[in-house]
Design a protein around this motif. Sequence first.
Motif, short mmCIF file in Angstrom:
data_model
loop_
_atom_site.label_atom_id
_atom_site.label_comp_id
_atom_site.label_asym_id
_atom_site.label_seq_id
_atom_site.Cartn_x
_atom_site.Cartn_y
_atom_site.Cartn_z
N PHE A 212 12.81 -1.49 0.85
CA PHE A 212 13.01 -1.49 2.30
C PHE A 212 13.87 -0.30 2.71
O PHE A 212 13.63 0.33 3.76
CB PHE A 212 13.67 -2.81 2.72
CG PHE A 212 13.98 -2.88 4.18
CD1 PHE A 212 12.97 -2.84 5.14
CD2 PHE A 212 15.30 -2.97 4.63
CE1 PHE A 212 13.26 -2.90 6.49
CE2 PHE A 212 15.59 -3.04 5.98
CZ PHE A 212 14.57 -3.00 6.92
N THR A 215 11.67 2.69 2.74
CA THR A 215 10.81 2.67 3.94
C THR A 215 11.59 3.08 5.18
O THR A 215 11.11 3.87 6.02
CB THR A 215 10.22 1.26 4.13
OG1 THR A 215 9.45 0.90 2.99
CG2 THR A 215 9.33 1.21 5.37
N THR A 216 12.81 2.55 5.29
CA THR A 216 13.66 2.87 6.43
C THR A 216 13.98 4.37 6.47
O THR A 216 13.98 5.01 7.53
CB THR A 216 14.96 2.05 6.38
OG1 THR A 216 14.63 0.66 6.39
CG2 THR A 216 15.86 2.37 7.56
N GLN A 218 12.17 6.81 5.21
CA GLN A 218 10.97 7.55 5.59
C GLN A 218 10.71 7.46 7.09
O GLN A 218 10.39 8.47 7.75
CB GLN A 218 9.77 6.99 4.82
CG GLN A 218 9.82 7.27 3.33
CD GLN A 218 8.69 6.56 2.59
OE1 GLN A 218 7.87 5.88 3.20
NE2 GLN A 218 8.66 6.75 1.27
N LEU A 219 10.88 6.23 7.64
CA LEU A 219 10.64 6.07 9.07
C LEU A 219 11.70 6.82 9.89
O LEU A 219 11.38 7.36 10.97
CB LEU A 219 10.66 4.58 9.44
CG LEU A 219 9.49 3.75 8.89
CD1 LEU A 219 9.68 2.28 9.22
CD2 LEU A 219 8.17 4.26 9.46
N ARG A 224 11.55 7.37 13.77
CA ARG A 224 11.47 5.97 14.22
C ARG A 224 12.70 5.17 13.80
O ARG A 224 12.66 3.95 13.71
CB ARG A 224 10.23 5.32 13.64
CG ARG A 224 8.96 5.81 14.33
CD ARG A 224 7.79 4.96 13.97
NE ARG A 224 8.11 3.53 13.97
CZ ARG A 224 7.49 2.64 13.21
NH1 ARG A 224 6.55 3.03 12.38
NH2 ARG A 224 7.82 1.36 13.27
N HIS A 426 7.99 -7.03 7.52
CA HIS A 426 7.79 -5.68 6.99
C HIS A 426 6.55 -5.03 7.59
O HIS A 426 6.56 -3.83 7.94
CB HIS A 426 7.68 -5.75 5.46
CG HIS A 426 9.00 -5.65 4.76
ND1 HIS A 426 9.58 -4.45 4.43
CD2 HIS A 426 9.88 -6.61 4.37
CE1 HIS A 426 10.74 -4.67 3.83
NE2 HIS A 426 10.94 -5.98 3.79
N ARG A 427 5.49 -5.81 7.69
CA ARG A 427 4.26 -5.25 8.24
C ARG A 427 4.43 -4.88 9.71
O ARG A 427 3.99 -3.82 10.16
CB ARG A 427 3.11 -6.24 8.06
CG ARG A 427 2.53 -6.22 6.64
CD ARG A 427 1.32 -7.10 6.51
NE ARG A 427 1.72 -8.51 6.49
CZ ARG A 427 0.98 -9.49 7.00
NH1 ARG A 427 -0.14 -9.23 7.60
NH2 ARG A 427 1.39 -10.74 6.94
N TYR A 429 7.28 -4.19 11.16
CA TYR A 429 8.24 -3.09 11.26
C TYR A 429 7.57 -1.74 10.99
O TYR A 429 7.84 -0.74 11.67
CB TYR A 429 9.39 -3.34 10.28
CG TYR A 429 10.42 -2.22 10.24
CD1 TYR A 429 11.17 -1.89 11.36
CD2 TYR A 429 10.63 -1.51 9.06
CE1 TYR A 429 12.11 -0.88 11.31
CE2 TYR A 429 11.58 -0.50 9.01
CZ TYR A 429 12.32 -0.19 10.13
OH TYR A 429 13.24 0.81 10.09
N ARG A 430 6.68 -1.73 9.98
CA ARG A 430 5.99 -0.47 9.66
C ARG A 430 5.10 -0.02 10.82
O ARG A 430 4.86 1.17 10.99
CB ARG A 430 5.17 -0.64 8.38
CG ARG A 430 6.00 -0.60 7.11
CD ARG A 430 5.13 -0.42 5.88
NE ARG A 430 4.21 -1.54 5.71
CZ ARG A 430 4.45 -2.61 4.97
NH1 ARG A 430 5.63 -2.71 4.35
NH2 ARG A 430 3.57 -3.58 4.85
N HIS A 431 4.59 -0.98 11.60
CA HIS A 431 3.72 -0.62 12.72
C HIS A 431 4.48 -0.56 14.04
O HIS A 431 3.86 -0.48 15.11
CB HIS A 431 2.56 -1.63 12.84
CG HIS A 431 1.59 -1.55 11.71
ND1 HIS A 431 1.78 -2.22 10.52
CD2 HIS A 431 0.43 -0.84 11.57
CE1 HIS A 431 0.78 -1.98 9.70
NE2 HIS A 431 -0.07 -1.12 10.32
N THR A 439 14.05 -6.98 10.95
CA THR A 439 13.54 -6.84 9.58
C THR A 439 14.67 -6.99 8.56
O THR A 439 14.50 -7.64 7.52
CB THR A 439 12.87 -5.47 9.40
OG1 THR A 439 11.93 -5.27 10.46
CG2 THR A 439 12.15 -5.40 8.07
#
Length: 487
Positions: A212, A215-216, A218-219, A224, A426-427, A429-431, A439
């Motif tokens: 996570f 992912t955070t 990267q976003l 974002r 998670h899904r 949040y990614r979108h 999240t």
Amino acid sequence: MRNRKLISYLVPLFISTGLIGCTTVGPDYTIPENATINKPEAAEPFAAAEENVYRQEPLPEHWWKLYDDPVLTSLIEKALVANTDLRVASANLARARAMLEEVEMGTIPTVDVSVQPKFGRNSAGTNGSRNDRYADRWINDSGVNISYQVDLFGKIARGIEAASADTEAAQAAYDLARVTIAADTAKAYADACSSAYRIGIAEHSAELQKQFLETTTQLTRAGRGTAMDISRASAQHETLRAAIPPLQAQQKLALYRLAVLTGELPNTLVGTVGQCKTPPRLSRPIPVGDGAALLRRRPDIRQAERTLASASARIGVATADLYPNIVLGLSGGMTSWFSQFGDTNTFRWGIGPLISWTLPDTGTARSRIKQAEAEHQAAFARFDATVLNALRETESALTSYARELDRNAALKAARDQSALANDQAHRLYRHGRIDFLSTLDSERTLAADESAYAASTAKLVEDQISVFLALGGGWEQNGVQEPAEKQ
């Protein structure tokens, strides 16, 4: 003729004295009618055993085999041979048996043999010729004394009764040590395996949080998120990682405890049993029996009852001091110069009773009787307390395990729902459908629920073993000789 006449007078006296010896003072032991163990309610089925998780079947002799875990079985079998506490209990049992043998020796005659050769002369005041009085020569003085204490009022019999009960109490203490060691070994093994299981859960949660965090990051780089989001995700990751070292320490401590229980050095089992990753699981519901079976099986109840029997017998031992003590004796020997060795006129013999009686001062004896009666009352109270405690421990252990099963089921459902919610978060949040904090909160909830479920699973095994410990199983020898008899 004169000697024969004397013997004809003494023999009836000894026979009648022996017949009188059938009297035994003091109370004959029975479990008091008002004892807790005699109450019908004490033998009824356990109230907490009405749950479906139990079976109304007798507890097997080796309850740990219900786990179908060869490692656990081998560890307990090893502990029941090499454990140091069990060796102490074995030595205490051997000591009690030796004390019983010593008391039983009072029922057989004692024989004293003396041989005293010496070189010298008699004094001038002794009888004999002038040459005998002043001559230096070898003198022989030898004899045999046989004595037998008549157990006129049963003091020896009560002493044997007390020592026998003490020996049986020591045997019960040895059996209790077996019960405790088997349970402690199982708990240490389960603790080591459960700690490894919880370490795996904690590492998995930390790994998910690490993903996570990535992912955070990267976003955030894509515009974002903020640096604060990365910091919060990183803090959560470190918090989850911080839960791992205490569990690792708990696993090591359990392995150290397990090694010592089995008579090994602390680090011996780290590389072998330390590979266990899941806690042991029962192959079927726990068989518990009923109160009557528990009262027959628990060694601590047997130990308390035998201690009560010993205290009862010691009242008789103290009471016997109020009455005469009679010892029958027979002695014979020879005193002569070596040159007269074997001459008829050098032999001597005697037979008769030795009677001793402290009269009229019986205050000390009566004080000892009161002490023995008070100890009997204390032993009776301890016996009742042991029975009540055994029933309380069993009901408590059965209740705790049943309720922990309910809690474990609820925690599992919560964990499953948290895992589903976290996956959905998670899904989304990614979108870009939900924010970072929602999240992160789902991550925290999942980690907490995973940890709680793993802790509850570990406690379930501990509660199972507590049930077996309360039921008092595992002391049975199956015909195997105790170490105390292998001396």
